[in-house]
Design an enzyme around this catalytic site. Structure first.
Site, PDB file in Angstrom:
ATOM      1  N   GLU A 208      -9.965 107.126   5.929  1.00  0.00           N
ATOM      2  CA  GLU A 208     -11.266 107.333   6.838  1.00  0.00           C
ATOM      3  C   GLU A 208     -12.224 106.134   6.913  1.00  0.00           C
ATOM      4  O   GLU A 208     -13.417 106.501   7.104  1.00  0.00           O
ATOM      5  CB  GLU A 208     -12.094 108.842   6.150  1.00  0.00           C
ATOM      6  CG  GLU A 208     -11.035 110.069   6.549  1.00  0.00           C
ATOM      7  CD  GLU A 208     -11.702 111.419   5.989  1.00  0.00           C
ATOM      8  OE1 GLU A 208     -12.719 111.113   5.201  1.00  0.00           O
ATOM      9  OE2 GLU A 208     -11.062 112.243   6.172  1.00  0.00           O
ATOM     10  N   LYS A 341     -13.582 122.686  10.797  1.00  0.00           N
ATOM     11  CA  LYS A 341     -12.478 121.848  11.282  1.00  0.00           C
ATOM     12  C   LYS A 341     -11.483 122.590  11.946  1.00  0.00           C
ATOM     13  O   LYS A 341     -10.978 123.730  11.518  1.00  0.00           O
ATOM     14  CB  LYS A 341     -11.512 121.508  10.032  1.00  0.00           C
ATOM     15  CG  LYS A 341     -11.989 120.060   9.129  1.00  0.00           C
ATOM     16  CD  LYS A 341     -11.202 120.230   7.928  1.00  0.00           C
ATOM     17  CE  LYS A 341     -11.428 118.876   7.056  1.00  0.00           C
ATOM     18  NZ  LYS A 341     -10.834 118.749   5.792  1.00  0.00           N
TER      19      LYS A 341
END
Ligand code: PGA
Ligand code: ZN
Length: 430
Positions: A208, A341
């Protein structure tokens, strides 16, 4: 024939940022391509997530191909949805859910269903001639605080740091553009500090975009973050420029048989670990903490809420964007925010249901990327749609992460004077 009738649906296998196959779906209205969406993928996944259908054929992509999911989009899903109104999002989502018929979308694949669900939303917006965030919510106006993942560990790197994400939240920024500027300034200072102690190799980054350093435990990463913030000329603290956050992803360093957590070579019982978190929050302004404990420990999450009254406690692997698990959490007082999500549950309507349920029960909603993303920036529109005030979408480096930040800059510009940066109010934006 309605001008919004779906006339075709296509799909293909594409690659995510790890080079793993994923689904891209296209929705046609009136013979024109009107909506396209990519499906992201997790690596540090929760046990209760919807099923990602992979081919299992070891001769292609070591079994990770998604041709079966693509075939399900082009076959049964297409057949069921042709002729439907592209604006009938909920009806379309539940048509696919019924066609699948399983609790976790294992027949057609959550990756097949979600790709179409998201592409349908884009097609609906295109037919309406407005941006996606405005189509989904005409009152969209809140730009989120980004949770910037400066130091990566856990499953997102190849280092020995158990805690997955050490995060800075630029809550004192004037707007989203300023939040990005602050982040980059702090990150450059952090880079120098990391090089000084660990050398240039330690500035390689994790999935990330945060540095994947040889740091250990919980204290040292915080010391580095604090020094970088100061070096960049900012102040940490509630009501100041930045606060800190963590994604502990503790399920992945918890031993289900012994019940113990292993952090930096030491073993912790649950209560000892909660006490460690209390000490950290006593020293550093900890605005938010995700998955501090194992994904099945609802009572433990309730305890963390009580022990850390100033910190938002977020359930990711705990809730998996699933309203049924969130209902248990609300009943037991576990956490006070939900990570959002879309691919954990596998359709836009169900993800919105979970967010709605969270809001009704006073829980916050933090929209999130997956570690396996493509350049598709759809979640940037979703976070503004939900006016949720917070987004976790990685450091602003590499296309699959910058696409989201850059989309938020576009949205901030489009909204103009009605845009509100969530800032200090990220848990309850105005
Ligand atoms: P994942 O990691 O996308 O691999 O699940 C991100 C997170 O745990 O928040
Ligand atoms: Zn997480």
């Amino acid at each position: 024939m309605s001008s919004r009738q779906i006339t075709d649906i296509k799909a293909r296998e594409i690659l995510d940022c790890r080079g793993w196959p994923t689904v891209q779906a296209d929705v046609y209205v009136g013979g024109q391509l009107c909506g396209r969406a990519d499906v992201p993928a997790g690596r540090s996944t929760g046990a209760h997530e919807a099923h990602v259908l992979t081919d299992g054929d070891p001769k292609r992509y070591r079994g990770l191909g998604v041709k079966k999911a693509v075939a399900n989009v082009c076959g049964p899903i297409r057949d069921a949805l042709l002729g439907m109104d592209a604006a009938a999002q909920r009806k379309i989502d539940f048509t696919m859910i019924e066609l699948d018929g399983t609790a976790n979308k294992s027949k057609l694949g959550a990756n097949a269903i979600l790709g179409v669900s998201l592409a349908v939303a884009r097609a609906g917006a295109a037919c309406a001639g407005v941006p996606l965030y405005q189509y989904l919510n005409p009152c969209s106006h809140v730009l989120p605080v980004p949770l910037m993942n400066f130091l990566n560990g856990g499953k997102l790197t190849a280092n020995d740091l158990e805690i997955q994400e050490f995060i800075i939240m630029p809550v004192g920024a004037e707007n989203y553009a300023h939040a990005l500027q602050m982040t980059t300034e702090i990150n450059e200072c952090l880079r120098g500090l990391v090089i000084d102690k660990y050398g240039i190799l330690a500035t390689n980054t994790g999935d990330e975009g945060g540095f994947a350093t040889p740091m250990r435990g919980i204290w040292e990463p915080f010391e580095f973050l604090q020094r970088a913030v100061e070096k960049a000329g900012y102040k940490s603290g509630f009501g100041e420029d930045v606060v800190y956050a963590l994604d502990c992803a503790a399920t992945h360093w918890h031993d289900k048989t012994t019940g113990l957590y292993t952090l930096d070579g030491k073993q912790y019982e649950r209560d000892a670990l909660i006490d460690l978190y209390r000490q950290v929050a006593g020293k550093y302004p900890l605005g938010s903490m995700e998955d501090p404990l194992d994904e099945e420990d609802f009572d433990g999450f309730a305890k963390v809420v009580k022990v850390l009254p100033e910190t938002q406690i977020v359930g990711d692997d705990l809730f998996v964007t699933n309203v049924d698990r969130l209902r248990i959490g609300v009943r037991r007082g576990a956490a006070n925010a939900m990570l959002f999500k879309v691919n954990q549950i596998g359709s836009l309507s169900q993800a919105f249901d979970a967010a709605e349920f969270a809001y009704r029960n006073g829980y916050g909603v933090q929209v999130s990327e997956r570690s396996g993303e493509t350049e598709d920036a759809l979640i940037s529109d979703l976070v503004v749609t939900l006016n949720s005030g917070q987004i976790k979408t990685g450091m602003p480096i590499r296309g699959e992460r910058t696409s989201k930040h850059n989309r938020l800059l576009q949205i901030e510009g489009e909204l103009g004077s009605v845009a509100t940066y969530a800032g200090h109010a990220f848990r309850r934006p105005r």
